[in-house]
Design an enzyme around this catalytic site. Structure first.
Site, mmCIF file in Angstrom:
data_model
loop_
_atom_site.group_PDB
_atom_site.id
_atom_site.type_symbol
_atom_site.label_atom_id
_atom_site.label_comp_id
_atom_site.label_asym_id
_atom_site.label_seq_id
_atom_site.Cartn_x
_atom_site.Cartn_y
_atom_site.Cartn_z
ATOM 1 N N ASN A 1 0.832 -1.196 0.000
ATOM 2 C CA ASN A 1 0.000 0.000 0.000
ATOM 3 C C ASN A 1 0.875 1.257 0.000
ATOM 4 O O ASN A 1 0.756 2.138 0.858
ATOM 5 C CB ASN A 1 -0.927 -0.005 1.217
ATOM 6 C CG ASN A 1 -2.255 0.669 0.922
ATOM 7 O OD1 ASN A 1 -2.475 1.204 -0.167
ATOM 8 N ND2 ASN A 1 -3.158 0.654 1.889
ATOM 9 N N HIS B 1 -8.277 2.894 8.808
ATOM 10 C CA HIS B 1 -8.778 1.593 8.384
ATOM 11 C C HIS B 1 -10.157 1.285 8.963
ATOM 12 O O HIS B 1 -10.984 0.654 8.306
ATOM 13 C CB HIS B 1 -7.800 0.480 8.787
ATOM 14 C CG HIS B 1 -6.652 0.326 7.829
ATOM 15 N ND1 HIS B 1 -5.451 0.979 7.999
ATOM 16 C CD2 HIS B 1 -6.534 -0.390 6.688
ATOM 17 C CE1 HIS B 1 -4.635 0.650 7.011
ATOM 18 N NE2 HIS B 1 -5.262 -0.180 6.202
#
Length: 460
Positions: free
Chosen positions: A324, A357
């Site tokens: 990521n 998240h």
């Protein structure tokens, strides 16, 4: 694969196909902005329905912040307000509002990075101008005040709206205004990325069949399986998770490459998330059409995942940089480097990453374990790995790789199980082996290091 995964992959493939027509048939900046925005809104509505109101509200709020709040504070206000809204978005059921679909959550996550990132870009650009550093250090897209429609088009551009990668406003502006996508090998770059997706998909289907995550939440798993099996189960289960991410992230990169987003000359030294480090080279090449035809290009600006590195690099610290990558760039530039107290930087960054998240405890148990793991790995790297050579280095590298994979798997199960009770039940069933080994290695490493320091004066 479940229905959500099938829809997700189908939409990404649609975006890849659409990107070819978008890049080929729409050259006018005005039309490129509106076509990409309309298609992006259509995608978001397709996966969100009425819940599209959340992304729209987020953009409207940030439009007011970025255009009305003084540049010295707009980035802080945008950060706080956007993350508070992200928390509200994930807890709407407590306010009597239906919880948004999973795909809308992904949209909201990427949108939060975009709007907050733009606020930081505006702050840094205006600060550079006001400190008389010269307009030459500020990108063309930020020399004029950002307007509502600038933010609107950037936020809802179809490229990256579903799952990323994150890209800066100036990268978006370059896609619209620079001619590099005409000469960059967009089709070849897309093929080079997508050719491994069938392999990832096949491995994913196999591992998900034999090691499904849901099995870790059954009574049979804890009552009939041995501690050894439960410990082993972590590795294929997390391998399965990584394969799923590889598929999504690689296809998302292909959406960018097919549309021409992130195409820059290699000579400009493009970096993941950031774009070119040498914008003077970009401007020089863009003004010479003959040179543009022969220049070498890449799409490193939108490079988000390195599957080979994730699987085969030796250390946890290095592996993190393969995962990521554009979001890590956002965290590094907008969080890590802004924390003035250096010992707190990693902890604060991991906390913000956890907050981004989700609200589940598993995210915090996983990501907030990193500040404890990295010092342990660095300690043993300093003690034995850095000075090793030849076959000794090879053996040590293999040992580091083994523990890196196991640490990733142990922490990752918390990321997958999400609930604190499920995570702790799993860790308890294997006697919290990851936490115990990490603490033990750290203590032993400190003892060895101190012993070496005591012996060094005597040897000298």
């Amino acid at each position: 694969m479940d229905s959500d995964d099938v829809i997700y992959i189908g939409l990404l493939l649609l975006c890849i196909v659409f990107g070819h027509f978008y890049r080929t048939f729409f050259e006018d900046v005005y039309h490129r902005k509106w076509i990409s925005t309309i298609f992006g809104l259509a995608l978001i509505h397709a996966v969100s329905g009425n819940h599209i109101i959340h992304p729209i509200l987020c953009v409207l709020i940030n439009a007011v912040i970025i255009t009305r709040v003084h540049y010295k504070y707009c980035h802080i206000v945008s950060f706080v307000v956007s993350f508070l809204y992200l928390i509200f978005f994930r807890t709407t059921v407590y306010f009597g509002i239906e919880y948004p679909p999973a795909h809308t959550n992904a949209v909201q996550m990427m949108l939060t990075l975009k709007v907050v990132g733009l606020a930081f870009e505006v702050h840094d650009a205006r600060e550079a101008i006001d400190k008389n550093k010269g307009n030459e250090l500020v990108h063309e897209s930020l020399k004029k005040p950002i307007g509502f429609m600038d933010l609107f088009h950037y936020s809802f551009c179809y490229i990256g709206c579903l799952t990323g990668p994150y890209y800066r406003y100036r990268t978006y502006w370059d896609m619209l205004h620079s001619p590099f996508s005409k000469y960059a090998p967009c089709l070849d770059a897309t093929f080079q990325r997508i050719k491994y997706v069938p392999l990832y998909a096949a491995l994913y289907l196999i591992t998900s069949h034999f090691f499904p995550l849901k099995y870790a939440e059954t009574e049979e798993f804890y009552e009939e399986r041995s501690v050894l099996y439960r410990t082993f189960f972590l590795t294929p289960c997390l391998f399965n998770f990584r394969l799923r991410i590889y598929i999504g992230f690689v296809l998302a990169e292909c959406v960018c490459t097919m549309a021409g987003l992130g195409a820059y000359p290699v000579a400009s030294d493009p970096r993941s998330g950031n774009g070119p480090l040498k914008y003077e080279v970009v401007d020089k090449i863009a003004s010479d059409e003959e040179r543009m035809k022969t220049e070498e290009y890449n799409f490193e600006a939108i490079h988000n995942i390195d599957p080979y590195g994730c699987e085969f690099v030796r250390t946890f610290r290095t592996a993190m940089k393969c995962w990521n990558m554009t979001v890590q760039y956002w965290l590094a530039v907008n969080v890590y480097k802004r924390v003035t107290i250096k010992p707190l930087r990693t902890g604060v960054t991991m906390f913000v990453s956890s907050l981004w998240h989700g609200v589940y405890a598993g995210y915090y148990l996983c990501l907030c374990s990193v500040p404890f793991l990295l010092p342990t790995e660095d300690l043993w790297d300093k003690l034995y790995r850095q000075e090793a050579t030849g076959w000794k280095r090879t053996v040590i590298d293999c040992i580091f790789h083994f523990f890196r994979v196991q640490a990733f798997s142990y922490m990752g199960i918390a990321f997958l199980l999400l609930r604190i009770d499920a995570t702790l039940a799993y860790w308890k069933s294997i006697y919290f082996i990851g936490n115990v080994v990490c603490a033990l290695f750290y203590v032993v490493g400190i003892i060895i290091l101190k012993r070496r320091k005591r012996l060094r004066p005597k040897q000298e």
